[in-house]
Design an enzyme around this catalytic site. Structure first.
Site, PDB file in Angstrom:
ATOM      1  N   HIS A 111       0.790  -1.228   0.000  1.00 61.70           N
ATOM      2  CA  HIS A 111       0.000   0.000   0.000  1.00 61.70           C
ATOM      3  C   HIS A 111       0.822   1.278   0.000  1.00 61.70           C
ATOM      4  CE1 HIS A 111       1.094  -0.020   4.211  1.00 61.70           C
ATOM      5  NE2 HIS A 111       0.664   1.222   4.303  1.00 61.70           N
TER       6      HIS A 111
HETATM    7  C1  UD1 Z   1      -2.209   5.982   5.475  1.00 62.85           C
HETATM    8  C2  UD1 Z   1      -0.930   6.373   6.234  1.00 62.85           C
HETATM    9  C3  UD1 Z   1       0.070   5.222   6.175  1.00 62.85           C
HETATM   10  C4  UD1 Z   1      -0.547   3.941   6.664  1.00 62.85           C
HETATM   11  C5  UD1 Z   1      -1.804   3.672   5.835  1.00 62.85           C
HETATM   12  C6  UD1 Z   1      -2.516   2.404   6.220  1.00 62.85           C
HETATM   13  C7  UD1 Z   1      -0.313   8.748   6.197  1.00 62.85           C
HETATM   14  C8  UD1 Z   1       0.647   9.715   5.649  1.00 62.85           C
HETATM   15  N1  UD1 Z   1      -0.282   7.534   5.635  1.00 62.85           N
HETATM   16  O1  UD1 Z   1      -1.892   5.805   4.119  1.00 62.85           O
HETATM   17  O2  UD1 Z   1       1.172   5.541   7.013  1.00 62.85           O
HETATM   18  O3  UD1 Z   1       0.376   2.883   6.518  1.00 62.85           O
HETATM   19  O4  UD1 Z   1      -2.701   4.789   6.029  1.00 62.85           O
HETATM   20  O5  UD1 Z   1      -3.650   2.261   5.458  1.00 62.85           O
HETATM   21  O6  UD1 Z   1      -1.054   9.065   7.102  1.00 62.85           O
HETATM   22  N2  UD1 Z   1      -9.242   5.512   0.989  1.00 62.85           N
HETATM   23  C9  UD1 Z   1     -10.436   4.855   0.925  1.00 62.85           C
HETATM   24  N3  UD1 Z   1     -11.104   4.621   2.093  1.00 62.85           N
HETATM   25  C10 UD1 Z   1     -10.644   5.028   3.312  1.00 62.85           C
HETATM   26  C11 UD1 Z   1      -9.416   5.716   3.353  1.00 62.85           C
HETATM   27  C12 UD1 Z   1      -8.726   5.936   2.192  1.00 62.85           C
HETATM   28  O7  UD1 Z   1     -10.886   4.477  -0.127  1.00 62.85           O
HETATM   29  O8  UD1 Z   1     -11.311   4.781   4.330  1.00 62.85           O
HETATM   30  C13 UD1 Z   1      -8.497   5.740  -0.265  1.00 62.85           C
HETATM   31  C14 UD1 Z   1      -8.649   7.162  -0.755  1.00 62.85           C
HETATM   32  O9  UD1 Z   1      -8.716   7.137  -2.119  1.00 62.85           O
HETATM   33  C15 UD1 Z   1      -7.346   7.827  -0.366  1.00 62.85           C
HETATM   34  C16 UD1 Z   1      -6.374   6.651  -0.424  1.00 62.85           C
HETATM   35  O10 UD1 Z   1      -7.121   5.507  -0.032  1.00 62.85           O
HETATM   36  O11 UD1 Z   1      -7.027   8.877  -1.193  1.00 62.85           O
HETATM   37  C17 UD1 Z   1      -5.201   6.810   0.475  1.00 62.85           C
HETATM   38  O12 UD1 Z   1      -5.652   7.114   1.803  1.00 62.85           O
HETATM   39  P1  UD1 Z   1      -4.766   8.065   2.747  1.00 62.85           P
HETATM   40  O13 UD1 Z   1      -5.456   8.254   4.030  1.00 62.85           O
HETATM   41  O14 UD1 Z   1      -4.375   9.297   1.997  1.00 62.85           O
HETATM   42  O15 UD1 Z   1      -3.426   7.293   2.958  1.00 62.85           O
HETATM   43  P2  UD1 Z   1      -3.055   5.728   3.011  1.00 62.85           P
HETATM   44  O16 UD1 Z   1      -2.391   5.352   1.746  1.00 62.85           O
HETATM   45  O17 UD1 Z   1      -4.192   4.891   3.472  1.00 62.85           O
END
Ligand code: UD1
Length: 388
Positions: A223
């Site tokens: 991820h």
């Molecule tokens: C975040 C953390 C990372 C952790 C990871 C675990 C930061 C900088 N990064 O990264 O350290 O290892 O979480 O998952 O805080 N999305 C969904 N549903 C959700 C949440 C996110 O679909 O409930 C999608 C969205 O498109 C979003 C993308 O996932 O843009 C990434 O989510 P984001 O919270 O930006 O960071 P993670 O990659 O999950």
């Protein structure tokens, strides 16, 4: 005494659960001492599978306040969190803000608290990848620089903080709080059936007829932006997993939302879905993933948490990253993990090492299931000694 603890994203939930339970136990045993705890969820992760499920299955009390921040760029997430959290702090005026891990919520809330003169305690302090391209490394550095109590999971992390000039009295080596959750949930996870987990969580139209057996399958989780946002890195890894590994032993791959989006964008998702040796699953509930990891032949991951869990479960782990902030999990330190990077030849060398050289990792010091109790006692005694 009033405490506010903060969660934002999936890896925070298994760290805050034991802390909430240890606080409850302390309150029960010390009914005369006034102790108020407010749990704030920033809302960075919001899907049921990324958030609600963990509250339910780990018996985390529902968040008292949800800031509803959601997805966005780093500046958007951090900025929105700071604005919303500042209002909470001005209203509540806690003695301590407790942050865990290294996500954007950790950074945003520690900065906001410190600017209001509120003490910050950081659980999982001192981890360093020394890679400033990782958003989490920036979050860790800033949070640790600002924290008044720094609770480290291992002695290497304490040494990092000492080398950075953190006052020794602020640093406490308490062990790994996530292992408290693992130990609390291990027995119930062990009762689960792997094939039932696959059937219940599959996202494939055709799940194939492969019956998966203990020790004969691999688990994949990827991820991190550094791996999954870059087609040049992700495509060869996907081709290797699909065409080389999966035909020799089946793979179970719960796919993170970020990774699903990128696999679709890069035109790679269809070939994974069509591969009858790969079981594609939605993001898993805690016990389901723990069960799969317990009897995996090996784990392919870029997750820090999984590296740690493999260490305790004794499951061989290939860490698909060029560095790790968790060196304690590596074979060099008697851990279960080999740092293989993201190049296919290096991953294959790691697979060969695991297949030819079975080692039993040793459990790191104080990863004993009692870290949260040590932290609660420490916060209380720090507050008392300041008030005396
Ligand atoms: C975040 C953390 C990372 C952790 C990871 C675990 C930061 C900088 N990064 O990264 O350290 O290892 O979480 O998952 O805080 N999305 C969904 N549903 C959700 C949440 C996110 O679909 O409930 C999608 C969205 O498109 C979003 C993308 O996932 O843009 C990434 O989510 P984001 O919270 O930006 O960071 P993670 O990659 O999950």
């Amino acid at each position: 005494m009033k405490l506010i603890s903060v969660v934002g994203a999936r890896p925070n939930f298994m760290k805050i659960a034991p802390f909430c339970h240890a606080l409850e136990a302390y309150k029960k045993n010390h009914p005369q001492q006034p102790l108020e705890h407010i749990l704030v969820h920033t809302g960075q992760h919001y899907d049921d599978q990324m958030s609600t499920t963990f509250f339910e299955s780990l018996s985390i009390p529902p968040a008292d306040i949800n800031l509803g921040i959601g997805s966005g760029t780093h500046a958007e997430q951090v900025g929105r969190t700071m604005i919303a959290f500042e209002k909470v702090l001005l209203e509540e005026r806690p003695d301590w803000v407790i942050v865990v891990g290294d996500v954007n919520a950790t950074l945003a809330c520690s900065v906001t608290a410190k600017k209001l003169g509120i003490k910050v305690a950081h659980i999982e302090a001192g981890l360093r990848s020394h890679d400033m391209t990782m958003p989490e490394e920036i979050n860790r550095l800033v949070t640790d620089r600002l924290s008044d109590a720094l609770y480290t999971p291992d002695r290497l992390s304490s040494e990092n903080l000492e080398a950075e000039g953190v006052p020794p009295q602020a640093i406490e080596f308490v062990g790994n709080i996530m292992i408290d959750t693992l130990e609390a949930q291990r027995a119930s996870s062990a009762k689960k059936d792997i094939n039932e987990i696959i059937q219940r969580n599959t996202t494939q139209a055709n799940t194939g007829d492969g019956f998966v057996k203990d020790r004969e399958y691999g688990v994949v989780t990827l991820h991190r932006p550094a791996t999954v946002d870059d087609k040049n890195k992700l495509e060869p890894i996907v081709e290797y997993l699909c065409n080389v590994i999966a035909p020799s032993f089946p793979l179970i791959w719960p796919i993170h939302p970020r990774t699903v989006k990128n696999l679709e964008r890069f035109g790679l998702l269809d070939s994974i879905n069509a591969n009858t040796f790969i079981h594609v699953l939605r993001p898993l509930e805690y016990h389901d993933l723990l069960r799969l990891n317990m009897t995996a032949k090996m784990v392919f991951t870029d997750s820090g948490g999984l590296q740690e869990e493999c260490c305790v479960l004794g499951t061989p782990c290939l860490t698909l990253r060029n560095n790790t902030e968790r060196p304690i999990t590596l074979r060099e330190h008697d851990g279960a993990s080999i740092l293989v990077g993201t190049k296919v030849e290096d991953i294959q060398n790691g697979v060969n090492t695991i297949l030819s050289d079975i080692t039993t990792p040793s459990r790191p010091e104080l990863w004993d299931g009692h870290t949260a109790t040590r932290i609660v006692e420490s916060i209380i005694s720090r507050t008392k000694s300041e008030n005396d």
